[in-house]
Design an enzyme around this catalytic site. Structure first.
Site, PDB file in Angstrom:
ATOM      1  N   HIS A  41     -23.787 -28.771  33.618  1.00 20.69           N
ATOM      2  CA  HIS A  41     -23.729 -29.364  34.951  1.00 20.69           C
ATOM      3  C   HIS A  41     -23.098 -28.365  35.915  1.00 20.69           C
ATOM      4  O   HIS A  41     -22.029 -27.808  35.642  1.00 20.69           O
ATOM      5  CB  HIS A  41     -22.870 -30.628  34.935  1.00 20.69           C
ATOM      6  CG  HIS A  41     -23.500 -31.798  34.264  1.00 20.69           C
ATOM      7  ND1 HIS A  41     -24.030 -31.742  32.992  1.00 20.69           N
ATOM      8  CD2 HIS A  41     -23.681 -33.079  34.696  1.00 20.69           C
ATOM      9  CE1 HIS A  41     -24.502 -32.936  32.670  1.00 20.69           C
ATOM     10  NE2 HIS A  41     -24.308 -33.764  33.679  1.00 20.69           N
ATOM     11  N   GLU A  69     -23.453 -29.789  41.696  1.00 19.90           N
ATOM     12  CA  GLU A  69     -23.494 -31.123  42.305  1.00 19.90           C
ATOM     13  C   GLU A  69     -22.254 -31.282  43.188  1.00 19.90           C
ATOM     14  O   GLU A  69     -22.331 -31.776  44.303  1.00 19.90           O
ATOM     15  CB  GLU A  69     -23.538 -32.214  41.235  1.00 19.90           C
ATOM     16  CG  GLU A  69     -23.647 -33.610  41.837  1.00 19.90           C
ATOM     17  CD  GLU A  69     -23.622 -34.723  40.784  1.00 19.90           C
ATOM     18  OE1 GLU A  69     -24.111 -35.821  41.095  1.00 19.90           O
ATOM     19  OE2 GLU A  69     -23.098 -34.492  39.675  1.00 19.90           O
ATOM     20  N   ASP A  81     -30.142 -39.462  35.015  1.00 17.87           N
ATOM     21  CA  ASP A  81     -28.721 -39.210  34.829  1.00 17.87           C
ATOM     22  C   ASP A  81     -28.045 -40.356  34.051  1.00 17.87           C
ATOM     23  O   ASP A  81     -27.967 -40.319  32.835  1.00 17.87           O
ATOM     24  CB  ASP A  81     -28.057 -38.971  36.184  1.00 17.87           C
ATOM     25  CG  ASP A  81     -26.750 -38.205  36.090  1.00 17.87           C
ATOM     26  OD1 ASP A  81     -26.416 -37.719  35.001  1.00 17.87           O
ATOM     27  OD2 ASP A  81     -26.051 -38.082  37.121  1.00 17.87           O
ATOM     28  N   ASP A  82     -27.537 -41.334  34.771  1.00 18.73           N
ATOM     29  CA  ASP A  82     -26.908 -42.526  34.187  1.00 18.73           C
ATOM     30  C   ASP A  82     -27.543 -43.749  34.860  1.00 18.73           C
ATOM     31  O   ASP A  82     -26.924 -44.384  35.728  1.00 18.73           O
ATOM     32  CB  ASP A  82     -25.397 -42.522  34.437  1.00 18.73           C
ATOM     33  CG  ASP A  82     -24.732 -41.244  33.962  1.00 18.73           C
ATOM     34  OD1 ASP A  82     -24.445 -41.139  32.763  1.00 18.73           O
ATOM     35  OD2 ASP A  82     -24.503 -40.351  34.809  1.00 18.73           O
ATOM     36  N   HIS A 107     -27.648 -39.163  30.120  1.00 21.32           N
ATOM     37  CA  HIS A 107     -26.429 -39.323  29.336  1.00 21.32           C
ATOM     38  C   HIS A 107     -26.560 -40.556  28.449  1.00 21.32           C
ATOM     39  O   HIS A 107     -26.836 -41.655  28.949  1.00 21.32           O
ATOM     40  CB  HIS A 107     -25.224 -39.453  30.259  1.00 21.32           C
ATOM     41  CG  HIS A 107     -24.919 -38.192  31.010  1.00 21.32           C
ATOM     42  ND1 HIS A 107     -24.063 -37.233  30.533  1.00 21.32           N
ATOM     43  CD2 HIS A 107     -25.377 -37.733  32.200  1.00 21.32           C
ATOM     44  CE1 HIS A 107     -23.993 -36.232  31.389  1.00 21.32           C
ATOM     45  NE2 HIS A 107     -24.793 -36.505  32.415  1.00 21.32           N
ATOM     46  N   HIS A 157     -32.513 -35.038  31.593  1.00 18.01           N
ATOM     47  CA  HIS A 157     -31.095 -35.174  31.941  1.00 18.01           C
ATOM     48  C   HIS A 157     -30.712 -36.652  31.896  1.00 18.01           C
ATOM     49  O   HIS A 157     -30.814 -37.370  32.888  1.00 18.01           O
ATOM     50  CB  HIS A 157     -30.848 -34.593  33.348  1.00 18.01           C
ATOM     51  CG  HIS A 157     -29.400 -34.472  33.716  1.00 18.01           C
ATOM     52  ND1 HIS A 157     -28.771 -33.255  33.857  1.00 18.01           N
ATOM     53  CD2 HIS A 157     -28.452 -35.408  33.970  1.00 18.01           C
ATOM     54  CE1 HIS A 157     -27.503 -33.453  34.207  1.00 18.01           C
ATOM     55  NE2 HIS A 157     -27.293 -34.762  34.286  1.00 18.01           N
TER      56      HIS A 157
END
Length: 328
Positions: free
Chosen positions: A192, A195, A273-274, A14, A12
């Protein structure tokens, strides 16, 4: 033996969200683009909540304007991941940002990204595969040409289709057409959910979109029937603890439900994630899990194997990465 020695698999990530701040600032200076409000005084990405994070993300992404920009970005992202022991990663890439959803332009961007990925595999020992993503807050109609881009380039490198963006906009089922199109092209599916949208958004994801992986999914813990369903049907959660803490989805690592979900039989994986937005790395994620939950070599080896089992890559790639995991 330490978990630091165990090769890591990340599912996961981005693509634009993994851009080092210095890389984005450099591109902005080359183009004389004003990014006031995107960075703090120390040069880090600046945001206070999830909505502001999305605005800053899109402002930073706006400086990426050509296939060569994405070639350079890909090398920068993979170099950073490789530093932290990642040997295989799946990255979310959106044709919305790579050619505006035009199939011909998307092919040019994809060629540049793959060229960089091949170079990184040769020189850094890290393997990248792509998951095309539509953007939820752009709406279901906008997702349809994105799914077509995914379907037309599906194969041994574009291996999945998913959805990111603002979870509070619309419902998962609104995007069923695009997910069906991707599935028919042989792509595997993730989205997604859970969350911000609650356990109900996870139910929507697995029932309406029929995904086999869920990005985040941590709010499943609020519905134990859902937890048991995820465990029984072996639906994998792409958990990003550092991201969840940074954005306030959970107040702390100690309060994070990843350990409880795992104990109840849910197949969990760990990703960043980021990462530069949340000032994290795979090293930091593993370090926090060790410190908070006492996880050690056995847990992290299980985590690596679960992640590889859940990867969307072909069998040959999976076997090759499995050998890398076995060598330590």
């Amino acid at each position: 033996m330490s978990w630091k020695d165990i090769p890591k698999v990340e599912l996961h990530l981005h693509h634009e969200g993994a851009a080092p701040p210095a890389f984005i600032r450099g591109l902005a200076q080359e183009r004389d683009v004003n990014l006031t409000g995107v960075f703090d005084d120390n040069g880090n990405y600046l945001f206070g909540d999830f909505a502001q994070f999305l605005r800053v993300y899109e402002a930073a992404t706006a400086v990426l304007k050509s296939p060569d920009d994405y070639r350079r970005l890909t090398l920068a992202v993979l170099e950073e991941s490789a530093k932290h022991g990642v040997v295989y990663t799946e990255s979310f890439i959106s044709p919305d940002f790579c050619g505006g959803g035009d199939l011909g332009a998307w092919r040019e961007y994809l060629h540049a990204i793959r060229e960089a990925a091949d170079e990184a595999e040769r020189t850094m020992g890290i393997t990248l595969r792509g998951i095309v993503t539509c953007i939820r807050h752009f709406g279901p109609d906008r997702a349809k040409p994105i799914a077509l881009c995914a379907a037309e380039t599906a194969g041994d490198w574009i291996v999945g289709f998913g959805m990111g963006g603002d979870e509070t906009m619309g419902a998962q089922g609104d995007f069923a057409y695009s997910f069906d199109l991707a599935r028919e092209a042989g792509l595997r599916l993730t989205t997604h959910a859970g969350e911000w949208g609650g356990a109900k958004s996870i139910w929507q994801a697995v029932r309406d979109l029929k995904v086999e992986r869920v990005g985040h999914g941590i709010q499943a813990i609020d519905d134990l029937a859902l937890v048991d369903y995820l465990a029984e049907h072996e639906i994998v959660l792409e958990v990003c603890p550092g991201s969840n803490v940074a954005l306030g989805a959970v107040p702390s690592f100690k309060a994070h439900p990843i350990a409880k979900l795992r104990e109840r039989g849910v197949r969990v994986t760990v990703s960043t994630d980021d990462p530069p937005f949340f000032r994290t790395t795979m090293t930091r994620e593993f370090d926090e899990l060790e410190r908070t939950f006492g996880w050690g070599e056995a847990e992290f080896r299980e985590l690596a194997q679960t992640s590889l089992d859940a990867a969307f890559c072909d069998a040959d790639t999976r076997d090759r990465i499995a050998k890398q995991l076995e060598q330590t």
